[in-house]
Design an enzyme around this catalytic site. Structure first.
Site, short mmCIF file in Angstrom:
data_model
loop_
_atom_site.label_atom_id
_atom_site.label_comp_id
_atom_site.label_asym_id
_atom_site.label_seq_id
_atom_site.Cartn_x
_atom_site.Cartn_y
_atom_site.Cartn_z
N HIS A 1 -8.32 -3.78 -1.21
CA HIS A 1 -7.28 -3.65 0.39
C HIS A 1 -6.32 -2.68 0.01
O HIS A 1 -5.67 -2.26 1.09
CB HIS A 1 -6.95 -4.91 0.38
CG HIS A 1 -6.03 -5.77 1.15
ND1 HIS A 1 -6.42 -5.68 2.91
CD2 HIS A 1 -4.50 -4.80 1.61
CE1 HIS A 1 -5.96 -6.73 3.22
NE2 HIS A 1 -4.69 -5.19 3.50
N GLU A 2 -5.23 -2.78 -0.95
CA GLU A 2 -4.69 -1.63 -0.55
C GLU A 2 -5.55 -0.15 -1.23
O GLU A 2 -4.58 0.56 0.23
CB GLU A 2 -3.50 -1.78 -2.73
CG GLU A 2 -3.11 -3.20 -2.33
CD GLU A 2 -2.54 -3.67 -0.75
OE1 GLU A 2 -1.80 -3.00 -0.10
OE2 GLU A 2 -2.18 -5.22 -0.79
N TYR B 1 -4.66 -10.20 9.77
CA TYR B 1 -5.74 -9.72 8.73
C TYR B 1 -7.30 -10.15 9.13
O TYR B 1 -8.47 -9.18 9.31
CB TYR B 1 -5.50 -10.22 7.51
CG TYR B 1 -4.31 -9.58 7.03
CD1 TYR B 1 -3.07 -10.26 7.11
CD2 TYR B 1 -4.25 -9.29 5.79
CE1 TYR B 1 -1.42 -9.80 7.08
CE2 TYR B 1 -3.13 -8.26 5.06
CZ TYR B 1 -1.52 -9.25 5.78
OH TYR B 1 -0.65 -8.42 5.00
N GLU C 1 0.40 -1.46 -0.52
CA GLU C 1 -0.19 -0.38 -0.51
C GLU C 1 0.81 1.03 0.46
O GLU C 1 0.73 2.06 0.63
CB GLU C 1 -0.81 0.04 0.98
CG GLU C 1 -0.55 -0.42 2.58
CD GLU C 1 0.10 -1.45 3.32
OE1 GLU C 1 0.65 -2.34 2.45
OE2 GLU C 1 -0.01 -1.55 4.93
N HIS D 1 -6.00 0.68 2.78
CA HIS D 1 -4.81 1.38 3.48
C HIS D 1 -4.50 2.39 3.09
O HIS D 1 -4.32 3.04 4.28
CB HIS D 1 -3.85 0.44 3.48
CG HIS D 1 -3.51 -1.49 3.51
ND1 HIS D 1 -2.56 -1.11 5.35
CD2 HIS D 1 -3.03 -2.39 3.06
CE1 HIS D 1 -2.62 -2.69 5.61
NE2 HIS D 1 -3.28 -3.17 4.47
N LYS E 1 2.69 -16.20 -0.62
CA LYS E 1 1.35 -16.59 -0.65
C LYS E 1 0.86 -18.27 -1.10
O LYS E 1 0.62 -18.63 -1.10
CB LYS E 1 0.31 -15.83 -0.75
CG LYS E 1 -1.26 -16.26 -1.27
CD LYS E 1 -2.31 -15.24 -1.20
CE LYS E 1 -4.06 -16.05 -1.31
NZ LYS E 1 -4.98 -15.38 -1.86
N ASP F 1 8.77 -9.57 10.58
CA ASP F 1 8.04 -9.98 9.32
C ASP F 1 7.03 -12.04 9.25
O ASP F 1 6.16 -12.31 8.65
CB ASP F 1 8.92 -10.87 8.07
CG ASP F 1 9.35 -9.34 6.88
OD1 ASP F 1 8.57 -8.36 6.59
OD2 ASP F 1 9.87 -9.43 6.35
N GLU G 1 -3.80 -4.09 8.95
CA GLU G 1 -4.34 -5.39 8.30
C GLU G 1 -5.79 -5.65 8.76
O GLU G 1 -6.60 -6.08 7.68
CB GLU G 1 -3.19 -6.74 8.48
CG GLU G 1 -2.35 -5.88 7.74
CD GLU G 1 -2.06 -5.72 5.74
OE1 GLU G 1 -2.94 -5.62 5.69
OE2 GLU G 1 -1.12 -5.07 6.38
ZN LIG Z 1 -2.64 -5.09 3.97
#
Ligand SMILES: [Zn+2]
Length: 597
Positions: free
Chosen positions: A289-290, A375, A265, A293, A551, A367, A312
């Site tokens: 989603h982005e 989320y 984002e 943000h 992912k 991370d 998130e």
């Molecule tokens: Zn995000």
């Protein structure tokens, strides 16, 4: 609002950087950025005589400060011992009257926050490509900076590239036409270091509306513009719900497929994976989603990485509200159901301490906290508040929250205090029904967590059961009319592993091994590994060597590694794919595969 950030050496309580000016050459020949960062600071503690910056793997040539009426002179610096997670603190001596310092430095080819791609790794195959990924603590690998989300700053930049390439940043000044190898940017809104972003390559621009557009390699530009055509509508929907968009422009940069994430984002310029270019706009929740943000995360920011769920969880909740406004309640419901499924699977895998929204990340790489948990659990928590207090009241609360904390970085405790004062205290009977402590500080999911439902997914589930029971042949499955989400749900509901004859039957009827939809391909390849379906072997190798999105690749390698033969295959494929993966993906995969090179 000062909470200790265990992931930064900087001491913003003593000296706080307010602005940075970058002057950098993009050296594709050596895979480095080289130049200066000039940091303008404020002494919070007036006696402070040094500025501490975060760095990781930077070569510091000199530090300078203006003394005696503005002449720049060298000042002393020391670089501390390098910690494998945090990097090394750069301590710069400050002359008594200085309000800025200049650092002459260069990055190294392996900088964790930069990926340098050779021409064959791009869509056009003619020019190299560079892009950054600063979240969570990778900004320090390309800029000496106070790399904590508690410090917000404005910036300016002069960037030089080879003359045939285009540079863009998460800032004002992105070119919409013309090239020349020299680009100037300015970022007037204050942002934390993890939102600093740069890319350079053979880029072209297409407008998507009066304040939105897309950058991509020329070969991808038309597809990207078609896929993201609803961006302006999404912006309008988000503004109706949560107040004005405060970043002037919203552009999307489509990156090469090695980008390790779905999206990042970066303010004014979302970085996005090309794997969402499905052709039918079925994966554009990523843009919702982005864009979300722009309120949760970029406007109101987590003060430490333990508060990541404030970024998130809120964003996932808002993403689905935007989905609902633009694509209708059924689309949003499908996303919510699949989200809860992902969360339940993640909870099965995670240790208890990683299932806590307000996670303790001391001594760990932040991370590591970026699982589906912050989320989806965060989103369910907000949804439970919406259901309890009613949508109008909750919308009003969220909108006021964004206004109240705009351009600030806050902790979980700040949010809880605000929630109590502005929502819970207004209705004590309802407030008593909110297990606040369980949601935020305990593992797992509270019993009363919302269970979203979707008629469209229930249909897919029913048909999956019918096909499994041989009540309907594969040739009569309504796959063609289904949305991606329904296709995924159908595949997820089948027995696992699926017997080989049935894998073949499905593949013959639906062309799954050859599908161009990356979400469906990922699900199918996972099933193929479990079933030992050799027909998909070549596709699996092609998928893993051409896409670097974590992912997808992480679960596929993990699934392969469950058998000895599979592990051998995983290592063989990884050996080929690794040079093309991003440093962040390499770090994850090296650990999972115990890679020794
Ligand atoms: Zn995000």
């Amino acid at each position: 609002m000062a909470a200790r950030d265990v992931h930064s050496y900087s001491e913003p309580g003593r000296v706080r950087v307010r602005h940075v000016d970058l002057d950098l050459d993009v050296r594709f020949d050596r895979r480095i950025l080289e130049g200066t960062a000039t940091l303008v600071f404020e002494r919070i503690d007036r006696a402070a005589d040094s500025l501490v910056l975060d760095t990781r793997g930077l070569d510091i040539a000199a530090t300078e400060a203006p003394v005696d009426g503005g002449n720049w002179r060298a000042v002393e610096f020391s670089l501390g011992a390098a910690d494998p997670i945090l990097g090394a603190p750069l301590r710069i001596a400050l002359p008594a009257d200085a309000d800025r310092v200049r650092v002459r430095y260069a990055t190294r080819p392996g900088a964790s926050g930069l990926q340098w791609l050779s021409p064959p790794q791009t869509a056009g195959r003619k020019h190299p490509f560079l892009f950054s990924q600063s979240q969570a603590i990778h900004a320090r690998s390309w800029i000496p900076i106070q790399d904590t989300p508690q410090v917000r700053l404005t910036y300016g930049a002069t960037i030089r590239t080879p003359s045939e390439l285009v540079a863009v940043m998460g800032a004002a000044g992105n070119p919409t036409s013309g090239r020349g190898g020299m680009y100037r940017f300015s970022m007037p809104q204050r942002i934390p270091a993890y939102l600093l972003a740069i890319a350079a390559g053979d880029l072209a621009f297409a407008p998507l509306g009066h304040r939105a557009g897309v950058y991509a390699e020329p070969a991808l530009l038309d597809r990207a513009a078609h896929e993201f055509a609803d961006t302006e509508k999404m912006m309008e929907a988000a503004e109706r719900l949560y107040g004005p968009y405060r970043w002037d422009r919203y552009d999307v940069l489509v990156l090469p497929p090695s980008f390790p994430f779905g999206g990042m984002e970066n303010p004014r310029l979302t970085f996005a994976t090309p794997t969402v270019l499905a052709g039918d706009r079925s994966l554009v929740s990523l843009i919702a989603h982005e864009l979300a943000h722009s309120w949760s995360g970029n406007l109101v920011t987590n003060a430490t990485w333990s508060d990541f769920w404030l970024n998130e969880g809120f964003t996932t909740y808002i993403e689905r509200r935007i989905d609902e406004e633009v694509y209708g309640p059924e689309f949003a419901a499908m996303e919510a159901v699949l989200g809860r499924q992902d969360l339940e699977e993640e909870i099965e895998r995670l240790d208890d301490h990683d299932e806590i929204l307000h996670i303790d990340l001391a001594g760990r790489d932040p991370d590591d906290g970026a699982t589906r948990l912050p989320y989806e659990k965060g989103s369910l928590f907000l949804r439970s508040l919406e259901e309890l207090f009613g949508r109008p009241r909750f919308d009003e609360f969220l909108r006021a929250y964004f206004d109240h904390f705009a351009f600030q970085s806050i902790t979980t405790a700040d949010f809880v205090a605000y929630l109590k004062e502005h929502l819970l205290s207004r209705d004590s009977a309802k407030a008593a029904a909110v297990p606040l402590e369980t949601w935020i500080e305990k593992p797992g999911l509270p019993e009363e967590a919302p269970r979203p439902r979707s008629a469209a997914l229930e249909e897919a589930q029913r048909i999956a059961a019918d096909w499994t029971a041989a009540k309907v042949p594969a040739s009569e499955l309504p796959f063609a009319r289904w949305k991606t989400q329904q296709r995924l749900q159908f595949l997820r509901q089948l027995p696992s592993p699926l017997p080989l004859p049935r894998m073949k039957e499905l593949d013959a009827a639906l062309g799954l091994t050859a599908t161009g939809n990356n979400e469906v391909a990922f699900q199918w390849l996972l099933m193929s590994i479990r079933a030992g379906y050799a027909i998909a072997d070549a596709r699996l190798e092609d998928f893993l060597t051409s896409i670097g999105r974590r992912k997808y690749i992480k679960p596929l390698y993990e699934e392969l590694s469950k058998t000895a033969a599979g592990r051998e295959r995983a290592l063989a494929i990884y050996g080929k794919a690794r040079p093309g993966y991003h440093p962040i993906a390499v770090d994850t995969m090296d650990r999972i595969l115990d890679w020794k090179g």
